[in-house]
Design a protein around this motif. Sequence first.
Motif, mmCIF file in Angstrom:
data_model
loop_
_atom_site.group_PDB
_atom_site.id
_atom_site.type_symbol
_atom_site.label_atom_id
_atom_site.label_comp_id
_atom_site.label_asym_id
_atom_site.label_seq_id
_atom_site.Cartn_x
_atom_site.Cartn_y
_atom_site.Cartn_z
ATOM 1 N N LYS A 32 0.786 -1.298 -0.067
ATOM 2 C CA LYS A 32 0.125 -0.138 0.095
ATOM 3 C C LYS A 32 0.853 1.295 -0.066
ATOM 4 N N TYR A 33 1.988 1.103 0.943
ATOM 5 C CA TYR A 33 2.676 2.545 0.806
ATOM 6 C C TYR A 33 3.534 2.676 -0.261
ATOM 7 N N GLU B 170 3.803 5.628 -3.208
ATOM 8 C CA GLU B 170 4.879 6.389 -3.632
ATOM 9 C C GLU B 170 5.401 5.947 -5.193
ATOM 10 N N PRO C 158 5.668 2.122 8.232
ATOM 11 C CA PRO C 158 5.913 1.745 6.836
ATOM 12 C C PRO C 158 6.765 3.040 5.973
ATOM 13 N N LYS C 159 6.344 4.195 6.487
ATOM 14 C CA LYS C 159 6.912 5.502 6.058
ATOM 15 C C LYS C 159 8.547 5.492 6.167
ATOM 16 N N MET D 257 10.000 2.953 3.782
ATOM 17 C CA MET D 257 10.024 3.572 2.492
ATOM 18 C C MET D 257 11.222 4.343 2.077
#
Length: 223
Positions: free
Chosen positions: A19-20, A24, A105-106, A109
């Motif tokens: 999803k993340y 992006e 999750p950020k 990334m």
Amino acid sequence: MYNILVCDDESGIRTLIKKYAQFEGHNVVEAQNGMQAIDIVREQNIDIVVMDIMMPELDGFSTVKEIRKQSEVPVIMLSARGEEYDRIHGFEVGADDYVVKPFSPKELMMRIDSVMRRRNKTETQNHSTYTKGSLVIDFTARKVMIDGVEADMSPKEYDLLFYLVKNKGIALSREKLITNVWGYDFYGDDRTLDTHIKLLRKHLGDYANLIVTLRGIGYRFEG
């Protein structure tokens, strides 16, 4: 955009990362076990792998060892445990970074971006080497030879050793090493540097004492 392979036996983790990553602009390929991951790396163009450690049948460590036989694709390990042994073993088998669950999750990334930027930096074309006794370090070919035998090191171990050697005789602070080897956007901690120093000394064998610990400061390469 990166082609990211996410290997985890928990579908919820794969879905969260996907999803993340897609948000992006990245493409995500999923694998629910190590054997699938090995096949995907062999058959598809994967830019980076996010690999869980604790999986049935073939664990993440064993999977990365197999992947390393055919590819130098960057790998970020995921683990529910944060023990030093896991980090060391992950780096030994060729992982580029290590993230402990539960994770942001950020942040994952950002770690992916950081690893990819480091990998994509162009290397110098000038062929240069360092030699001391039977130790030969070839910066251009990214090879380390001891007594004619090539050391089997991870990409980040090469980066750290090369930086130390190119700055031989200079006292390098921990902060300076982390900044110049891992980058300003590194999200780990000092233990990552210490772990890599331990691994380097293990690889160097009789030449391990060339890396000198400076208490309260950092390290220096005596060459």
